[in-house]
Design a protein around this motif. Structure first.
Motif, short mmCIF file in Angstrom:
data_model
loop_
_atom_site.label_atom_id
_atom_site.label_comp_id
_atom_site.label_asym_id
_atom_site.label_seq_id
_atom_site.Cartn_x
_atom_site.Cartn_y
_atom_site.Cartn_z
N ASN A 114 1.00 -1.11 0.03
CA ASN A 114 -0.08 0.01 -0.02
C ASN A 114 0.85 1.09 -0.10
O ASN A 114 2.21 1.28 0.06
N THR A 166 1.97 3.33 2.11
CA THR A 166 3.15 3.60 3.14
C THR A 166 4.09 2.62 3.36
O THR A 166 5.10 2.87 4.00
N GLN A 167 3.95 1.19 2.62
CA GLN A 167 4.90 0.33 2.75
C GLN A 167 6.13 0.43 1.84
O GLN A 167 6.13 0.84 0.48
C1 LIG Z 1 -0.57 -0.11 4.69
O1 LIG Z 1 -0.73 -1.34 5.65
C2 LIG Z 1 -0.08 -1.26 6.93
C3 LIG Z 1 0.00 -2.65 7.57
O2 LIG Z 1 -1.00 -3.39 7.42
C4 LIG Z 1 -1.00 -0.34 7.93
O3 LIG Z 1 -0.28 -0.20 9.08
C5 LIG Z 1 -0.95 1.18 7.27
O4 LIG Z 1 -1.65 1.76 7.80
C6 LIG Z 1 -1.50 0.91 5.57
N1 LIG Z 1 -1.20 2.13 4.98
C7 LIG Z 1 -2.39 2.53 4.43
C8 LIG Z 1 -2.12 4.00 3.70
O5 LIG Z 1 -3.47 2.19 4.19
#
Ligand SMILES: *[C@@H]1O[C@H](CO)[C@@H](O)[C@H](O)[C@H]1NC(C)=O
Ligand SMILES: *[C@@H]1O[C@H](CO)[C@@H](O)[C@H](O)[C@H]1NC(C)=O
Ligand SMILES: *[C@@H]1O[C@H](CO)[C@@H](O)[C@H](O)[C@H]1NC(C)=O
Ligand SMILES: *[C@@H]1O[C@H](CO)[C@@H](O)[C@H](O)[C@H]1NC(C)=O
Ligand SMILES: *[C@@H]1O[C@H](CO)[C@@H](O)[C@H](O)[C@H]1NC(C)=O
Length: 409
Positions: free
Chosen positions: A206, A208-209
């Protein structure tokens, strides 16, 4: 006369259409060229390195260009870059054979062309070159060989503070500046499926990863971090960094939360203060530093299931990687030296079978025979029981890759 005019108009219309088509193809290929981190990764990496000799590159006519014959070929616009999978490893000491076996397992099953980035102590370079050049007939990979190096600003300090080989991998995003994404693996990894499969997880990140790893343990009762660590770690049991998938573009861009200053720090600025703060408390070196970083930035980590980093820990005390039993073991990680002693015969047998085999199809098919013999001897151990799953996985991967008509490969 009228008929003649009509023919001329028709011809002009046809010509115009083919021109339009040609330009649209050109636009598409240009767009793709700009997108996929195509570029020329090795060039800049090499210039950054003081004495980094580059491996012999070879051409690979490769699938993409040949796959779509048709109008675009006629206009010489066929240069669509094939996405390459970048695989990095750090080899020091006695790890030559192990590293080569890992690379071989990647080549046997993978589909996309591979770009290897091998960081090795100087005395290993000639041996790597010799063997890898002898595999060049495969035409499915290129490699670059690098010395163990650190960014010049604080190279001396890192060498003094820490085992140079162990911390090398933390610097890959800074060293391989032109590479968008990278799969880092330890030398004791064996691929039992195409590298393409783990590479495809990058697309599942996603927004942020930035990196992906597997948990250090599935079962907290036998976990190491939750029982012994004297520093923060990710999640319930920490993560294992033996197989680490990175979107390095994002790693280089991100500002990381941390417990050293109130401002967020870039990757290049966070490592040294982190090491200084925790050096007396860390046991597993760079893996511990990664755990600390992702403890503070949990939204940045993609956690993949244990079957992508299957270790003896998953079967020694009973089977505790459910996904592997259900879907198969995709990447084997023989840590604790199990490829070289007699503690886990199943791991050792797989290692030896891959080490012994050569790249001919027949040879790859007969890879399974010694394993099936070994299976009968090991069923009484926990890891012996899941040995069946290793064999099932290998059989499937070999069928997928080699039992199709050559044209489809
Ligand atoms: C992306 O996935 C991580 C792990 O599940 C989560 O903590 C994070 O909030 C997510 N980022 C978005 C923008 O949804
Ligand atoms: C290897 O490198 C050469 C030259 O840079 C390039 O033309 C070729 O496509 C590469 N092959 C693979 C398999 O990546
Ligand atoms: C290191 O471990 C000691 C003993 O557990 C602890 O008191 C100390 O706070 C730790 N240091 C850091 C920087 O966490
Ligand atoms: C890595 O992240 C960058 C920036 O978000 C993105 O442009 C790129 O496509 C990503 N790479 C892969 C292989 O997904
Ligand atoms: C691999 O080769 C070694 C020595 O050449 C031999 O002892 C061993 O049994 C072989 N193992 C497998 C699994 O093929």
């Amino acid at each position: 006369m009228r008929r003649y005019l009509r023919v001329v108009v028709l011809c002009l219309a046809c010509g115009f259409c083919s021109l339009l088509y040609a330009f649209s193809q050109l636009a598409v290929s240009l767009e793709e060229g700009a997108g996929g981190g195509g570029g020329k990764p090795q060039a800049a990496a090499a210039s950054w390195l003081a004495g980094g000799g580059r491996g012999a590159g070879r051409g690979a006519g490769s699938a993409g260009a040949a796959a779509h014959p048709g109008p675009s070929d006629r206009y010489s616009l066929k240069m669509q870059p094939v996405e390459r999978v970048h695989l990095a490893v750090v080899a020091c000491g006695e790890r030559l054979e192990e590293t080569l076996t890992m690379l071989k397992s990647a080549l046997i099953f993978s589909i996309k062309p591979l770009q290897f980035h091998i960081f090795a102590e100087d005395q290993l370079h000639d041996s790597f070159k010799g063997i890898l050049n002898s595999w060049s007939f495969l035409q499915t990979f290129n490699y670059s060989l690098y010395p163990i190096t650190f960014p010049s600003e604080n190279a001396a300090e890192w060498k003094k503070l820490f085992k140079p080989c162990a911390s090398q991998r933390l610097f890959l995003p800074l060293i391989l500046k032109e590479v968008d994404s990278l799969l880092y693996v330890d030398t004791d990894i064996l691929f039992l499926r195409p590298v393409d499969d783990i590479w495809s997880l990058l697309k599942k990140f996603n927004s942020t990863q930035i990196a992906a790893m597997a948990p250090e343990h599935e079962e907290p009762r036998i976990g190491w971090y939750n029982r012994f660590a004297r520093h923060p770690y990710y999640g319930k049991t920490g993560v294992n960094s033996g197989v680490m998938l990175m979107n390095m573009t994002r790693m280089r861009r991100k500002y990381f939360k941390n417990d050293m200053t109130s401002v967020r720090l870039r990757w290049g600025d966070i490592l040294m203060p982190l090491l200084k703060k925790y050096k007396l408390n860390i046991t597993w070196g760079d893996q511990d530093l990664l755990n600390i970083i992702f403890f503070h930035n949990p939204e940045s980590l993609f956690v993949f299931p244990c079957q992508w980093n299957y270790r003896p820990d998953h079967c020694i005390y009973g089977s505790n990687c459910q996904e592997a039993e259900e879907e198969g073991i995709f990447i084997l990680h023989g840590n604790r030296g199990v490829y070289h002693d007699d503690k886990q015969p199943a791991f050792r047998a797989i290692y030896e079978a891959l080490r012994n085999c050569s790249f001919e199809d027949d040879n790859i098919h007969s890879l399974l025979k010694p394993l099936e013999l070994e299976l009968q001897k090991t069923v009484h151990t926990y890891c012996g029981k899941i040995y069946k799953i290793f064999i099932k996985q290998l059989t499937k991967s070999i069928q997928d890759r080699y039992d199709r008509p050559p044209k489809e490969r």
